[in-house]
Scaffold this motif. Structure first.
Motif, PDB file in Angstrom:
ATOM      1  N   ARG A   1      58.816  10.417  28.467  1.00 55.11           N
ATOM      2  CA  ARG A   1      57.410  10.342  28.071  1.00 55.11           C
ATOM      3  C   ARG A   1      57.257  10.513  26.558  1.00 55.11           C
ATOM      4  N   LEU A   2      58.112  11.326  25.978  1.00 53.24           N
ATOM      5  CA  LEU A   2      58.049  11.594  24.544  1.00 53.24           C
ATOM      6  C   LEU A   2      58.488  10.377  23.735  1.00 53.24           C
ATOM      7  N   ILE A   3      59.666   9.843  24.039  1.00 48.90           N
ATOM      8  CA  ILE A   3      60.237   8.782  23.201  1.00 48.90           C
ATOM      9  C   ILE A   3      59.680   7.402  23.540  1.00 48.90           C
ATOM     10  N   ASP A   4      58.980   7.271  24.668  1.00 45.93           N
ATOM     11  CA  ASP A   4      58.401   5.991  25.059  1.00 45.93           C
ATOM     12  C   ASP A   4      57.087   5.719  24.331  1.00 45.93           C
ATOM     13  N   ASN A   5      56.531   6.731  23.676  1.00 40.52           N
ATOM     14  CA  ASN A   5      55.245   6.609  22.998  1.00 40.52           C
ATOM     15  C   ASN A   5      55.474   6.430  21.490  1.00 40.52           C
ATOM     16  N   LYS A   6      55.249   5.207  20.992  1.00 40.73           N
ATOM     17  CA  LYS A   6      55.530   4.908  19.582  1.00 40.73           C
ATOM     18  C   LYS A   6      54.698   5.763  18.638  1.00 40.73           C
ATOM     19  N   GLN A   7      53.437   5.972  18.993  1.00 35.06           N
ATOM     20  CA  GLN A   7      52.566   6.764  18.130  1.00 35.06           C
ATOM     21  C   GLN A   7      53.106   8.187  17.984  1.00 35.06           C
ATOM     22  N   THR A   8      53.582   8.751  19.098  1.00 39.22           N
ATOM     23  CA  THR A   8      54.129  10.105  19.060  1.00 39.22           C
ATOM     24  C   THR A   8      55.380  10.177  18.193  1.00 39.22           C
ATOM     25  N   VAL A   9      56.241   9.167  18.309  1.00 44.88           N
ATOM     26  CA  VAL A   9      57.467   9.137  17.503  1.00 44.88           C
ATOM     27  C   VAL A   9      57.127   9.144  16.015  1.00 44.88           C
ATOM     28  N   PHE A  10      56.144   8.346  15.624  1.00 45.74           N
ATOM     29  CA  PHE A  10      55.761   8.310  14.208  1.00 45.74           C
ATOM     30  C   PHE A  10      55.185   9.647  13.745  1.00 45.74           C
ATOM     31  N   LYS A  11      54.445  10.315  14.606  1.00 48.80           N
ATOM     32  CA  LYS A  11      53.915  11.644  14.259  1.00 48.80           C
ATOM     33  C   LYS A  11      55.049  12.655  14.090  1.00 48.80           C
ATOM     34  N   LEU A  12      56.062  12.569  14.971  1.00 50.05           N
ATOM     35  CA  LEU A  12      57.201  13.481  14.880  1.00 50.05           C
ATOM     36  C   LEU A  12      57.977  13.259  13.581  1.00 50.05           C
ATOM     37  N   LEU A  13      58.095  11.992  13.164  1.00 54.70           N
ATOM     38  CA  LEU A  13      58.821  11.685  11.929  1.00 54.70           C
ATOM     39  C   LEU A  13      58.106  12.231  10.698  1.00 54.70           C
ATOM     40  N   ALA A  14      56.794  12.437  10.821  1.00 53.39           N
ATOM     41  CA  ALA A  14      56.021  12.968   9.686  1.00 53.39           C
ATOM     42  C   ALA A  14      56.084  14.494   9.609  1.00 53.39           C
ATOM     43  N   CYS A  15      56.640  15.136  10.641  1.00 53.87           N
ATOM     44  CA  CYS A  15      56.693  16.609  10.670  1.00 53.87           C
ATOM     45  C   CYS A  15      57.646  17.164   9.615  1.00 53.87           C
ATOM     46  N   LYS A  16      57.254  18.324   9.077  1.00 48.74           N
ATOM     47  CA  LYS A  16      58.120  19.016   8.113  1.00 48.74           C
ATOM     48  C   LYS A  16      58.521  20.406   8.606  1.00 48.74           C
ATOM     49  N   THR A  17      57.874  20.873   9.681  1.00 50.25           N
ATOM     50  CA  THR A  17      58.192  22.198  10.220  1.00 50.25           C
ATOM     51  C   THR A  17      58.271  22.149  11.745  1.00 50.25           C
ATOM     52  N   TYR A  18      58.935  23.166  12.288  1.00 48.00           N
ATOM     53  CA  TYR A  18      59.054  23.305  13.745  1.00 48.00           C
ATOM     54  C   TYR A  18      57.674  23.484  14.385  1.00 48.00           C
ATOM     55  N   ALA A  19      56.792  24.226  13.738  1.00 46.28           N
ATOM     56  CA  ALA A  19      55.446  24.471  14.274  1.00 46.28           C
ATOM     57  C   ALA A  19      54.662  23.169  14.398  1.00 46.28           C
ATOM     58  N   GLN A  20      54.777  22.302  13.378  1.00 47.65           N
ATOM     59  CA  GLN A  20      54.092  21.007  13.447  1.00 47.65           C
ATOM     60  C   GLN A  20      54.604  20.179  14.620  1.00 47.65           C
ATOM     61  N   MET A  21      55.919  20.187  14.817  1.00 46.56           N
ATOM     62  CA  MET A  21      56.503  19.424  15.919  1.00 46.56           C
ATOM     63  C   MET A  21      56.032  19.958  17.272  1.00 46.56           C
ATOM     64  N   LYS A  22      56.002  21.253  17.429  1.00 43.24           N
ATOM     65  CA  LYS A  22      55.547  21.856  18.691  1.00 43.24           C
ATOM     66  C   LYS A  22      54.100  21.471  18.993  1.00 43.24           C
TER      67      LYS A  22
ATOM     68  N   MET B   1      63.352  17.487  33.065  1.00 41.03           N
ATOM     69  CA  MET B   1      63.576  17.442  31.632  1.00 41.03           C
ATOM     70  C   MET B   1      63.718  15.994  31.156  1.00 41.03           C
ATOM     71  N   PHE B   2      64.465  15.187  31.896  1.00 41.08           N
ATOM     72  CA  PHE B   2      64.619  13.779  31.540  1.00 41.08           C
ATOM     73  C   PHE B   2      63.279  13.053  31.587  1.00 41.08           C
ATOM     74  N   GLN B   3      62.468  13.362  32.600  1.00 36.00           N
ATOM     75  CA  GLN B   3      61.167  12.706  32.722  1.00 36.00           C
ATOM     76  C   GLN B   3      60.282  13.014  31.525  1.00 36.00           C
TER      77      GLN B   3
ATOM     78  N   VAL C   1      46.100   7.842  37.632  1.00 33.13           N
ATOM     79  CA  VAL C   1      46.659   9.172  37.875  1.00 33.13           C
ATOM     80  C   VAL C   1      48.035   9.243  37.232  1.00 33.13           C
ATOM     81  N   LEU C   2      48.462  10.392  36.862  1.00 38.21           N
ATOM     82  CA  LEU C   2      49.782  10.577  36.276  1.00 38.21           C
ATOM     83  C   LEU C   2      50.616  11.491  37.155  1.00 38.21           C
ATOM     84  N   GLU C   3      51.925  11.280  37.123  1.00 41.18           N
ATOM     85  CA  GLU C   3      52.812  12.143  37.870  1.00 41.18           C
ATOM     86  C   GLU C   3      52.870  13.505  37.182  1.00 41.18           C
ATOM     87  N   ASN C   4      52.689  14.563  37.962  1.00 40.75           N
ATOM     88  CA  ASN C   4      52.613  15.909  37.381  1.00 40.75           C
ATOM     89  C   ASN C   4      53.959  16.623  37.311  1.00 40.75           C
ATOM     90  N   SER C   5      54.967  16.074  38.009  1.00 45.34           N
ATOM     91  CA  SER C   5      56.237  16.812  38.126  1.00 45.34           C
ATOM     92  C   SER C   5      57.139  16.571  36.919  1.00 45.34           C
TER      93      SER C   5
END
Length: 637
Positions: A610-631, A604-606, A488-492
């Motif tokens: 979750r965002l920066i703790d996921n290495k795969q997500t960080v690499f995907k964010l680094l590949a972004c070229k637009t705000y829409a891709q990041m969102k 917001m901190f939580q 289960v994951l924390e929803n808050s």
């Protein structure tokens, strides 16, 4: 096998079932992806004899596969033993070799002997020795050269011992037996361990597993140095301060026990030195009676004021938490002893705390200002990390709304703050179904009845076969830990995308320094009227206190205190990673906090964690070229 290849295996083992790409591994180790792929080919031929294999999953990355965990443990132990006799090839490995060679030998060592051992040129050795001198300088030590004799390390004996403890022993996880091979035998280690355990139990002292390990390291080094006629020097004033204390009596009995079993004599100065270490140990828990005895009124009032200042700055509403007040007071008492006797403590969880508990870490920094103001004690980053654990535990407890049913026992290596954090995290996440019936150290596990326990949650690996399941987790529960306990994951948590604004999102910039990045991001906000005019200075000042690079190629700079008209994030990606503190950084997230309304901070901190703790997500964010891709990527987190 070289140290780089060994690092690849460690990273894959740590990642467990999550594949790591060659790009991710190369970013961690700071080599090219091609080098990583070549190393993995070599590794697979080496690992065959251990029934270990690095599997390549097309489009996903690499996974470490072993028939069972024992094969991996056998490999790690074999490598540790072999590493102590291998001729180092890379510069970093040679520096580590030279540090050990110089620190573990009291006599002079000739350069000619080192050249013969290492098979390198004189210029290469001189370059490595320059690095060694820089490391030694950090510990107030230097290298003395004597014609026709050679060179040796000189400095205060206490500084030499601290350098051995900090640099040699803390290079590897404390549970690896191979760490001890250069300093004492397993029989000697057992004698030292039993002497400590026998006497702390006799005097009803309960310490954390890490504190036990630190005491063992201290005594192992003391034993070796005394055998080489290098006793520690202690001021007479310190002796008179401690000779009537309980810690002095316990130290006396521990050393007497060791003297009876090993051919060594400890002078009085060593009893005092061990007393200082005992005064600075991290205790794990207190009864109500012990709290009354240990409580220091002056420290209590300072902590009370520090918590009030934290509440004023971040609106966390912690001032009414009596347990937090008591725990921080009890933590600060040995921490002050450590400061007074110039005894440093290493926090092995510091990087994880900074990454996964950023709000608590910032709150701890804020509280540390009051501690300095009132007690004139500068709290270092390691100590701030431990204070942050107490604050995080209090925040978790504040969320709790119900009690549990299933029963589990916590085995925690790191002391009161981390065990309390884990207790409240578990209760908060699984409050409907879980009851934590106790907390113990690993070395005391055998003294607990497991009859009514459903499972054990442990922050260290437990290899013994037990009648109940054991779940190995991080003290600061990660997503994988939560899934393993109950899926289960924390929803808050908040939607992090709501905090990222297109006008403050910047892609593929070519900055080379930390200062230029902070200057650019903060000036943009100041010019738009979103931040105070001294905002840049505040962010740079916070950076000077402790670098905000958290690993995973991410840095999260922020001001000392809130200074914007809203809470939001400024995001910047770099073409190439730069050095930020002691880490490589390519994704920068400037955290801007509303100076008037702080209610949204925790969710917001939580979500940020979750965002920066996921290495795969960080690499995907680094590949972004637009705000829409990041969102789009953030929506999947």
């Amino acid at each position: 096998m070289n140290s780089r290849q060994y690092a690849i295996i460690q990273l894959l083992d740590y990642a467990e079932s999550e594949p790591l790409t060659s790009a991710q591994l190369s970013a961690e180790i700071n080599v090219s992806p091609k080098t990583i792929r070549n190393d993995i080919k070599e590794l697979n031929s080496m690992l065959t004899s251990y029934d270990i294999h690095i599997q390549s999953k097309r489009g996903k990355g690499y996974l470490l596969r072993a028939k069972n965990r024992d094969h991996l443990e056998r490999f790690f132990l074999h490598y540790a033993k072999k590493a102590s006799t291998m001729i180092p090839v890379e510069s970093e490995a040679r520096v580590h070799f030279l540090m050990k060679r110089l620190l573990f030998h009291s006599d002079y060592i000739k350069i000619e002997d080192l050249l013969a051992e290492l098979f390198v040129s004189r210029s290469t050795l001189q370059s490595d020795l320059k690095t060694v001198r820089n490391i030694l300088q950090y510990y107030s030590l230097s290298i003395e050269h004597k014609p026709n004799y050679g060179m040796k390390v000189i400095g205060k004996e206490a500084s030499i011992r601290f350098c051995i403890s900090e640099y040699i022993f803390n290079q590897q996880p404390i549970w690896l037996e191979g760490q001890w091979l250069n300093i004492l035998s397993s029989e000697e280690l057992d004698i030292i361990r039993e002497a400590i355990l026998k006497n702390i139990r006799k005097h009803q002292i309960t310490i954390s597993d890490i504190s036990l390990q630190n005491l063992m390291v201290h005594l192992a080094i003391a034993y070796k140095r005394i055998k080489e006629n290098n006793p520690v020097q202690i001021l007479k004033k310190v002796f008179y301060d401690l000779k009537d204390k309980k810690e002095y009596r316990v130290a006396q009995e521990i050393l007497k026990e060791i003297e009876c079993n090993l051919d060594v004599h400890f002078p009085k100065t060593e009893i005092v030195y061990l007393s200082i270490h005992l005064k600075g140990t991290k205790l794990t828990f207190f009864t109500n009676e012990a709290i009354d005895l240990e409580m220091d009124t002056k420290i209590y009032h300072v902590v009370q004021e520090a918590i009030q200042h934290i509440d004023k700055t971040y609106g966390l509403q912690l001032s009414r938490d009596k347990e937090l007040l008591n725990n921080l007071t009890l933590h600060l008492k040995p921490a002050i002893s450590r400061y007074q006797y110039q005894m440093n403590i290493r926090n092995p969880m510091l990087e994880e705390i900074k990454m996964k508990c950023p709000l608590s870490f910032e709150a701890a920094l804020t509280g540390a200002k009051i501690i300095y103001k009132k007690l004139k004690i500068r709290v270092n980053e390691d100590e701030i990390g431990y204070i942050a654990l107490h604050i995080e535990a209090a925040l978790e407890k504040a969320k709790r709304s119900s009690v549990g049913r299933k029963q589990c026992l916590i085995v925690c290596a790191s002391g009161l703050g981390s065990s309390q954090l884990l207790l409240h995290k578990l209760t908060n996440l699984f409050g409907q179904k879980l009851e934590v019936v106790g907390i113990t150290e690993y070395y005391n596990l055998t003294q607990h009845s497991l009859e009514d326990i459903d499972f054990i949650v442990s922050t260290i690996p437990i290899r013994e076969k037990l009648a109940i399941p054991v779940i190995h987790v991080s003290t600061i529960l990660g997503d994988m830990d939560v899934l393993e306990i109950e899926r289960v994951l924390e929803n808050s948590v908040a939607n992090i995308g709501d905090y990222i604004l297109p006008e403050y999102t910047f892609f593929n910039y070519d900055f080379k320094t930390v200062h230029s990045i902070i200057q650019f991001l903060t000036s943009t906000l100041i010019n738009d009227g979103r931040a105070d005019k001294n905002y840049t200075l505040s962010v740079l000042e916070r950076e000077r206190k402790a670098p905000t690079s958290f690993g995973n190629l991410v840095a999260v700079p922020h001001p000392l205190e809130p200074g914007t008209n809203a809470t939001f994030l400024s995001v910047l990606t770099l073409k190439k990673a730069i050095t930020w503190g002691d880490k490589q950084v390519q994704l920068v997230i400037l955290l801007n906090v509303n100076k008037t309304n702080k209610e949204e901070l925790q969710p917001m901190f939580q979500s940020l964690v979750r965002l920066i703790d996921n290495k795969q997500t960080v690499f995907k964010l680094l590949a972004c070229k637009t705000y829409a891709q990041m969102k789009n990527i953030i929506r999947t987190v």
